[in-house]
Design a protein around this motif. Structure first.
Motif, PDB file in Angstrom:
ATOM      1  N   GLY A 175      56.239  39.968  53.884  1.00  0.00           N
ATOM      2  CA  GLY A 175      54.892  40.222  54.378  1.00  0.00           C
ATOM      3  C   GLY A 175      54.228  41.411  53.718  1.00  0.00           C
ATOM      4  N   TYR A 176      55.013  42.411  53.359  1.00  0.00           N
ATOM      5  CA  TYR A 176      54.456  43.597  52.714  1.00  0.00           C
ATOM      6  C   TYR A 176      53.825  43.215  51.377  1.00  0.00           C
ATOM      7  N   ALA A 177      54.557  42.442  50.572  1.00  0.00           N
ATOM      8  CA  ALA A 177      54.024  41.988  49.282  1.00  0.00           C
ATOM      9  C   ALA A 177      52.821  41.083  49.477  1.00  0.00           C
ATOM     10  N   ALA A 178      52.871  40.248  50.512  1.00  0.00           N
ATOM     11  CA  ALA A 178      51.746  39.350  50.800  1.00  0.00           C
ATOM     12  C   ALA A 178      50.501  40.140  51.161  1.00  0.00           C
ATOM     13  N   GLY A 179      50.671  41.179  51.996  1.00  0.00           N
ATOM     14  CA  GLY A 179      49.538  42.004  52.380  1.00  0.00           C
ATOM     15  C   GLY A 179      48.888  42.681  51.187  1.00  0.00           C
ATOM     16  N   ARG A 180      49.688  43.173  50.274  1.00  0.00           N
ATOM     17  CA  ARG A 180      49.168  43.816  49.072  1.00  0.00           C
ATOM     18  C   ARG A 180      48.413  42.804  48.196  1.00  0.00           C
ATOM     19  N   GLU A 181      48.930  41.595  48.119  1.00  0.00           N
ATOM     20  CA  GLU A 181      48.275  40.568  47.308  1.00  0.00           C
ATOM     21  C   GLU A 181      46.915  40.182  47.890  1.00  0.00           C
ATOM     22  N   ILE A 182      46.837  40.123  49.212  1.00  0.00           N
ATOM     23  CA  ILE A 182      45.573  39.789  49.860  1.00  0.00           C
ATOM     24  C   ILE A 182      44.568  40.933  49.702  1.00  0.00           C
ATOM     25  N   ALA A 183      45.052  42.166  49.774  1.00  0.00           N
ATOM     26  CA  ALA A 183      44.177  43.321  49.532  1.00  0.00           C
ATOM     27  C   ALA A 183      43.606  43.263  48.121  1.00  0.00           C
ATOM     28  N   GLU A 184      44.430  42.926  47.159  1.00  0.00           N
ATOM     29  CA  GLU A 184      43.985  42.791  45.768  1.00  0.00           C
ATOM     30  C   GLU A 184      42.900  41.735  45.648  1.00  0.00           C
ATOM     31  N   LEU A 185      43.073  40.623  46.336  1.00  0.00           N
ATOM     32  CA  LEU A 185      42.080  39.543  46.312  1.00  0.00           C
ATOM     33  C   LEU A 185      40.740  40.019  46.858  1.00  0.00           C
ATOM     34  N   LEU A 186      40.767  40.670  47.996  1.00  0.00           N
ATOM     35  CA  LEU A 186      39.522  41.033  48.676  1.00  0.00           C
ATOM     36  C   LEU A 186      38.792  42.195  48.010  1.00  0.00           C
ATOM     37  N   VAL A 187      39.531  43.182  47.538  1.00  0.00           N
ATOM     38  CA  VAL A 187      38.879  44.378  46.981  1.00  0.00           C
ATOM     39  C   VAL A 187      38.620  44.239  45.487  1.00  0.00           C
ATOM     40  N   THR A 188      39.659  43.986  44.732  1.00  0.00           N
ATOM     41  CA  THR A 188      39.523  43.958  43.271  1.00  0.00           C
ATOM     42  C   THR A 188      38.784  42.719  42.785  1.00  0.00           C
ATOM     43  N   GLN A 189      39.173  41.560  43.286  1.00  0.00           N
ATOM     44  CA  GLN A 189      38.594  40.326  42.786  1.00  0.00           C
ATOM     45  C   GLN A 189      37.248  39.989  43.429  1.00  0.00           C
TER      46      GLN A 189
END
Length: 349
Positions: A175-189
């Motif tokens: 879940g930790y890695a998943a949360g970071r990936e979703i943050a990347e999607l919403l902020v960076t992308q």
């Protein structure tokens, strides 16, 4: 006139056929019958054939529960569940029970959705001498952990959640890695800066690491604070009500731009709340689990898919084989991109 079967007649009417009946029919001892149905037991091919033929004629089936008790193994695994309104639980329950059956095990459903049911459920499992307990995404309260410790002679595995208790094994998505990936999607992308998180039931003993990973990922991109919306339960109605209350209490110019929901059913509730207010595609929404409804054109929910089959297989392996393995077993999932993570201006591009 109803004709009795040869087997029933030979067994003495309608009583349940026993190993003793088979032994008499085959002309062998009761222990020979037991060995004939025990894998790897010492018995001659001729004797086994006689026993199996007699059993077939009488319609005999060995009592696996009684045999298991003598071996201190019942081949029953307790599946502990709560939040039965959560659609993701149905898929998890189905997959776990099917995989157990394929391996010759039965599942005992222990529903602790109602308050104060933990004790009765765990006591029942202990009385039936289950071979292990698998907590299916269950929120482990301190009381439930204490009760589980009382029967620590069997494997205890929690699926889909994290737990720091050394006596309880964890098999879950990272879940930790998943949360970071979703943050990347919403902020960076996608470029969002005002972001929220909708949480389900809370637990000190089984925290979901996806929130921690999400916050860490946001912080790395300069988003230090998020709007935390507490739903309390994994129910669509709670997702609707919590987001509706937030929208009514917050001026449009100050509202969040994106919302990560702890699971799909909360995300679907959030999307329904937006639809009811004519705000569809005005707030980006991401879920977690990838339930069947997430792919519906009505929602087109962007979500994070958990590796269901492999996680269930690993949890069952830890109960049945009892391997000498690390307490924590985490696997990566997959981010599924649909439409809900984009707002109206982006969708039009």
């Amino acid at each position: 006139m109803i004709k009795k079967s040869k087997g029933r007649e030979a067994a003495g009417g309608t009583h349940k056929v026993t190993a003793s009946d088979v032994a008499r029919r085959a002309g062998v001892s009761k222990w020979t019958v037991s060995r004939a149905f025990t894998e790897g037991a010492s018995i001659s091919p001729k004797a086994r054939e006689k026993v199996l033929q007699a059993a077939a004629e009488l319609g005999y089936r060995p009592n696996l529960l009684a045999r298991g008790l003598t071996k201190r193994q019942t081949r029953i695994v307790g599946l502990v569940v709560d939040e039965m309104d959560n659609p993701n639980l149905l898929g998890l329950l189905n997959e776990t029970s099917l995989q157990l059956q394929r391996r010759g095990y039965l599942s005992m459903l222990l529903n602790i959705s109602e308050e104060d049911r933990e004790g009765a459920a765990i006591s029942l499992a202990d009385q039936f001498q289950v071979d292990g307990l698998i907590f299916l995404g269950t929120v482990l309260t301190e009381e439930l952990v204490r009760l589980a410790h009382d029967i620590r002679h069997i494997p205890l595995v929690v699926l889909y959640r994290n737990c720091e208790d050394p006596d309880i094994q964890v098999v879950s998505t990272d879940g930790y890695a998943a949360g970071r990936e979703i943050a990347e999607l919403l902020v960076t992308q996608q470029g969002y800066r005002r972001i929220g998180y909708m949480a389900g039931p809370s637990s000190e003993t089984t925290r979901l690491r996806r929130l921690a990973g999400f916050q860490e990922g946001l912080a790395q991109h300069g988003v230090d604070a998020i709007e935390l919306l507490e739903a309390g339960h994994y129910q669509r109605e709670r997702g609707v009500a919590v987001l509706a209350n937030y929208l009514e209490a917050t001026p449009a110019a100050e509202r969040i731009e994106a919302l990560f929901c702890e699971n799909d059913i909360l995300a679907i509730g959030a999307l329904d709340a937006l639809s009811e207010r004519g705000l569809t595609d005005r707030l980006a929404v991401v879920g977690f689990d990838d339930i069947e409804l997430a792919a519906s054109p009505r929602y087109a929910l962007t979500t994070y898919r958990q590796p269901l089959e492999s996680l269930v297989s690993e949890a069952i392996r830890r109960v049945i084989e009892r391997p000498d393995a690390e307490t924590q077993h985490l696997q990566r999932g997959e981010l599924i991109l649909r439409r809900s993570h984009r707002v109206a201006t982006q969708a039009a591009e």
